[in-house]
Design a protein around this motif. Structure first.
Motif, PDB file in Angstrom:
ATOM      1  N   ARG A 167       2.306  -4.074  40.927  1.00 23.97           N
ATOM      2  CA  ARG A 167       2.357  -4.707  39.619  1.00 23.97           C
ATOM      3  C   ARG A 167       3.060  -3.768  38.642  1.00 23.97           C
ATOM      4  NH1 ARG A 167      -3.465  -5.830  37.061  1.00 23.97           N
ATOM      5  NH2 ARG A 167      -3.498  -3.575  36.891  1.00 23.97           N
ATOM      6  N   ARG A 168       3.744  -4.363  37.679  1.00 27.13           N
ATOM      7  CA  ARG A 168       4.330  -3.584  36.584  1.00 27.13           C
ATOM      8  C   ARG A 168       4.041  -4.320  35.289  1.00 27.13           C
ATOM      9  NH1 ARG A 168      10.411  -1.229  36.407  1.00 27.13           N
ATOM     10  NH2 ARG A 168       9.382   0.351  37.684  1.00 27.13           N
ATOM     11  N   SER A 169       3.761  -3.557  34.232  1.00 27.69           N
ATOM     12  CA  SER A 169       3.588  -4.149  32.909  1.00 27.69           C
ATOM     13  C   SER A 169       4.127  -3.173  31.873  1.00 27.69           C
ATOM     14  CB  SER A 169       2.119  -4.492  32.636  1.00 27.69           C
ATOM     15  OG  SER A 169       1.320  -3.336  32.674  1.00 27.69           O
ATOM     16  N   PHE A 170       4.723  -3.734  30.828  1.00 27.23           N
ATOM     17  CA  PHE A 170       5.233  -2.901  29.746  1.00 27.23           C
ATOM     18  C   PHE A 170       5.411  -3.728  28.484  1.00 27.23           C
ATOM     19  CE2 PHE A 170       8.937  -4.153  32.317  1.00 27.23           C
ATOM     20  CZ  PHE A 170       9.754  -4.763  31.369  1.00 27.23           C
ATOM     21  N   LEU A 171       5.521  -3.033  27.362  1.00 27.15           N
ATOM     22  CA  LEU A 171       5.742  -3.642  26.068  1.00 27.15           C
ATOM     23  C   LEU A 171       7.236  -3.910  25.909  1.00 27.15           C
ATOM     24  CD1 LEU A 171       4.169  -4.368  23.462  1.00 27.15           C
ATOM     25  CD2 LEU A 171       4.782  -2.104  22.612  1.00 27.15           C
ATOM     26  N   THR A 172       7.589  -5.116  25.449  1.00 24.38           N
ATOM     27  CA  THR A 172       8.999  -5.461  25.272  1.00 24.38           C
ATOM     28  C   THR A 172       9.190  -6.253  23.985  1.00 24.38           C
ATOM     29  OG1 THR A 172      10.937  -6.492  26.297  1.00 24.38           O
ATOM     30  CG2 THR A 172       8.825  -7.597  26.637  1.00 24.38           C
ATOM     31  N   THR A 173      10.382  -6.163  23.445  1.00 19.67           N
ATOM     32  CA  THR A 173      10.745  -6.965  22.282  1.00 19.67           C
ATOM     33  C   THR A 173      11.648  -8.128  22.681  1.00 19.67           C
ATOM     34  OG1 THR A 173      12.564  -5.420  21.855  1.00 19.67           O
ATOM     35  CG2 THR A 173      10.505  -5.081  20.618  1.00 19.67           C
ATOM     36  N   ILE A 174      11.842  -8.320  23.974  1.00 24.03           N
ATOM     37  CA  ILE A 174      12.636  -9.444  24.480  1.00 24.03           C
ATOM     38  C   ILE A 174      11.689 -10.618  24.703  1.00 24.03           C
ATOM     39  CG2 ILE A 174      14.179 -10.254  26.304  1.00 24.03           C
ATOM     40  CD1 ILE A 174      15.283  -7.956  24.463  1.00 24.03           C
ATOM     41  N   ALA A 175      11.962 -11.704  24.011  1.00 27.62           N
ATOM     42  CA  ALA A 175      11.095 -12.888  24.087  1.00 27.62           C
ATOM     43  C   ALA A 175      11.171 -13.525  25.474  1.00 27.62           C
ATOM     44  CB  ALA A 175      11.521 -13.908  23.032  1.00 27.62           C
ATOM     45  N   PRO A 176      10.114 -14.189  25.890  1.00 29.41           N
ATOM     46  CA  PRO A 176      10.145 -14.880  27.176  1.00 29.41           C
ATOM     47  C   PRO A 176      11.160 -16.019  27.153  1.00 29.41           C
ATOM     48  CG  PRO A 176       8.132 -15.400  25.979  1.00 29.41           C
ATOM     49  CD  PRO A 176       8.836 -14.352  25.198  1.00 29.41           C
ATOM     50  N   PRO A 177      11.686 -16.377  28.315  1.00 36.33           N
ATOM     51  CA  PRO A 177      12.644 -17.484  28.372  1.00 36.33           C
ATOM     52  C   PRO A 177      11.942 -18.820  28.150  1.00 36.33           C
ATOM     53  CG  PRO A 177      12.109 -16.752  30.572  1.00 36.33           C
ATOM     54  CD  PRO A 177      11.429 -15.799  29.624  1.00 36.33           C
ATOM     55  N   GLU A 178      12.712 -19.835  27.859  1.00 36.77           N
ATOM     56  CA  GLU A 178      12.168 -21.181  27.752  1.00 36.77           C
ATOM     57  C   GLU A 178      11.717 -21.632  29.141  1.00 36.77           C
ATOM     58  OE1 GLU A 178      11.633 -23.105  25.028  1.00 36.77           O
ATOM     59  OE2 GLU A 178      12.216 -21.310  23.907  1.00 36.77           O
ATOM     60  N   PRO A 179      10.571 -22.306  29.249  1.00 34.87           N
ATOM     61  CA  PRO A 179      10.101 -22.744  30.560  1.00 34.87           C
ATOM     62  C   PRO A 179      11.028 -23.783  31.171  1.00 34.87           C
ATOM     63  CG  PRO A 179       8.473 -23.202  28.823  1.00 34.87           C
ATOM     64  CD  PRO A 179       9.664 -22.637  28.171  1.00 34.87           C
ATOM     65  N   ILE A 180      11.181 -23.697  32.480  1.00 38.39           N
ATOM     66  CA  ILE A 180      11.967 -24.660  33.247  1.00 38.39           C
ATOM     67  C   ILE A 180      11.092 -25.115  34.397  1.00 38.39           C
ATOM     68  CG2 ILE A 180      14.021 -25.005  34.657  1.00 38.39           C
ATOM     69  CD1 ILE A 180      15.319 -22.711  33.086  1.00 38.39           C
ATOM     70  N   CYS A 181      10.953 -26.408  34.584  1.00 38.88           N
ATOM     71  CA  CYS A 181      10.066 -26.932  35.623  1.00 38.88           C
ATOM     72  C   CYS A 181      10.811 -27.385  36.870  1.00 38.88           C
ATOM     73  CB  CYS A 181       9.235 -28.085  35.061  1.00 38.88           C
ATOM     74  SG  CYS A 181       8.066 -27.549  33.802  1.00 38.88           S
ATOM     75  N   GLU A 182      12.068 -27.065  36.989  1.00 37.83           N
ATOM     76  CA  GLU A 182      12.860 -27.471  38.140  1.00 37.83           C
ATOM     77  C   GLU A 182      13.309 -26.236  38.900  1.00 37.83           C
ATOM     78  OE1 GLU A 182      15.857 -29.457  36.000  1.00 37.83           O
ATOM     79  OE2 GLU A 182      14.570 -31.116  35.417  1.00 37.83           O
ATOM     80  N   TYR A 183      13.832 -26.455  40.106  1.00 38.29           N
ATOM     81  CA  TYR A 183      14.371 -25.344  40.875  1.00 38.29           C
ATOM     82  C   TYR A 183      15.507 -24.697  40.091  1.00 38.29           C
ATOM     83  CZ  TYR A 183      11.986 -27.451  44.888  1.00 38.29           C
ATOM     84  OH  TYR A 183      11.064 -27.959  45.731  1.00 38.29           O
ATOM     85  N   THR A 184      15.483 -23.380  40.008  1.00 37.32           N
ATOM     86  CA  THR A 184      16.531 -22.638  39.312  1.00 37.32           C
ATOM     87  C   THR A 184      16.945 -21.487  40.207  1.00 37.32           C
ATOM     88  OG1 THR A 184      15.497 -23.162  37.206  1.00 37.32           O
ATOM     89  CG2 THR A 184      17.096 -21.377  37.207  1.00 37.32           C
ATOM     90  N   PRO A 185      18.219 -21.383  40.539  1.00 32.74           N
ATOM     91  CA  PRO A 185      18.655 -20.279  41.411  1.00 32.74           C
ATOM     92  C   PRO A 185      18.487 -18.928  40.727  1.00 32.74           C
ATOM     93  CG  PRO A 185      20.545 -21.535  40.622  1.00 32.74           C
ATOM     94  CD  PRO A 185      19.321 -22.252  40.157  1.00 32.74           C
ATOM     95  N   VAL A 186      18.170 -17.927  41.510  1.00 36.30           N
ATOM     96  CA  VAL A 186      18.057 -16.566  41.007  1.00 36.30           C
ATOM     97  C   VAL A 186      19.457 -16.009  40.926  1.00 36.30           C
ATOM     98  CG1 VAL A 186      17.169 -14.257  41.472  1.00 36.30           C
ATOM     99  CG2 VAL A 186      15.775 -16.266  42.017  1.00 36.30           C
ATOM    100  N   THR A 187      19.892 -15.648  39.720  1.00 33.64           N
ATOM    101  CA  THR A 187      21.234 -15.091  39.564  1.00 33.64           C
ATOM    102  C   THR A 187      21.215 -13.614  39.894  1.00 33.64           C
ATOM    103  OG1 THR A 187      20.824 -14.682  37.225  1.00 33.64           O
ATOM    104  CG2 THR A 187      21.864 -16.776  37.791  1.00 33.64           C
ATOM    105  N   GLY A 188      22.205 -13.157  40.588  1.00 34.15           N
ATOM    106  CA  GLY A 188      22.293 -11.740  40.925  1.00 34.15           C
ATOM    107  C   GLY A 188      21.514 -11.362  42.169  1.00 34.15           C
ATOM    108  N   GLY A 189      20.675 -12.250  42.689  1.00 31.73           N
ATOM    109  CA  GLY A 189      19.909 -11.969  43.892  1.00 31.73           C
ATOM    110  C   GLY A 189      18.829 -10.941  43.655  1.00 31.73           C
ATOM    111  N   LEU A 190      18.089 -10.632  44.694  1.00 33.78           N
ATOM    112  CA  LEU A 190      17.043  -9.619  44.618  1.00 33.78           C
ATOM    113  C   LEU A 190      17.533  -8.342  45.263  1.00 33.78           C
ATOM    114  CD1 LEU A 190      13.821 -11.690  45.241  1.00 33.78           C
ATOM    115  CD2 LEU A 190      14.641 -10.760  43.109  1.00 33.78           C
ATOM    116  N   CYS A 191      16.641  -7.405  45.440  1.00 37.76           N
ATOM    117  CA  CYS A 191      16.934  -6.089  45.996  1.00 37.76           C
ATOM    118  C   CYS A 191      17.950  -5.358  45.113  1.00 37.76           C
ATOM    119  CB  CYS A 191      17.440  -6.197  47.431  1.00 37.76           C
ATOM    120  SG  CYS A 191      16.269  -7.029  48.527  1.00 37.76           S
ATOM    121  N   LEU A 192      17.747  -5.444  43.786  1.00 42.10           N
ATOM    122  CA  LEU A 192      18.649  -4.829  42.825  1.00 42.10           C
ATOM    123  C   LEU A 192      18.127  -3.455  42.425  1.00 42.10           C
ATOM    124  CD1 LEU A 192      19.124  -8.003  40.625  1.00 42.10           C
ATOM    125  CD2 LEU A 192      20.625  -7.198  42.431  1.00 42.10           C
TER     126      LEU A 192
END
Length: 194
Positions: A167-192
């Motif tokens: 788990r990771r947690s931290f304080l941020t000033t970046i607001a959460p994204p708008e919720p999307i209830c449909e499939y959304t591709p992960v841009t950039g892939g994982l293992c970054l």
């Protein structure tokens, strides 16, 4: 999130006369976090991603439901969530503050299963149960979740999530994204990781 800890084994060193001459406390191990998450609004796509159970489609090809099947222990998902920080210290003196959030990341959740379901005259809520796992290949992540400069430019995490982290947690000033209830591709892939 309840930690599941395996106690370490204590080691006692004794002299030939039976007297204790040394002691080393065993090191406990974090096995995982047992998770219980309540949702009041979900989509069939969300349930497929979190439980591995198949979506039921309508005549027009749109998801309309899901099947409850065997627990899928060979699938997994990541879960990100934000909680707003409330208080005077998060806003600028002139009221122009953007706000702050605590960002939580569980980079690998597995064994997703729907818990108790009550249907009545009130709103229906769903409880998802699962367990975290270490690693998951999240790296620095595919999303912009933290500021990367003094101008509050949104960017990915500056350091990768380690292979032994649950788990990771931290304080941020970046607001959460708008919720999307449909499939959304992960841009950039994982293992970054870099």
């Amino acid at each position: 999130m309840n930690p599941s800890i395996e106690d370490g084994e204590d080691v006692t060193y004794k002299a030939a006369n039976g007297r204790q001459c040394g002691f080393k406390k065993g090191c406990p191990s974090l096995q995982n976090y047992d998770l219980e998450i309540n949702f009041f609004s979900v989509s069939p796509e969300f349930l497929e991603i979190t439980t591995g159970n198949p979506v039921v489609f309508g005549w027009d090809g749109k998801p309309i439901g899901y099947d409850d099947c065997s627990i899928k222990c060979d699938t997994g998902f990541a879960l990100e969530f934000w909680t707003e920080v409330l208080g005077d210290d998060v806003c600028a003196a002139d009221g122009a503050g953007e706000g702050q959030w605590i960002y939580f990341l569980l980079p690998w959740v597995t064994n997703g299963i729907l818990g108790d379901l009550e249907i009545g005259s009130e709103a229906v809520t769903l409880q998802l149960q699962g367990a975290s796992r270490a690693g998951g290949g999240w790296g620095t992540g595919p999303y912009d979740v933290m500021p990367i400069d003094a101008a509050n430019t949104a960017g990915p995490m500056l350091t990768p999530v380690g292979p032994s982290c649950h788990r990771r947690s931290f304080l941020t000033t970046i607001a959460p994204p708008e919720p999307i209830c449909e499939y959304t591709p992960v841009t950039g892939g994982l293992c970054l990781a870099s």
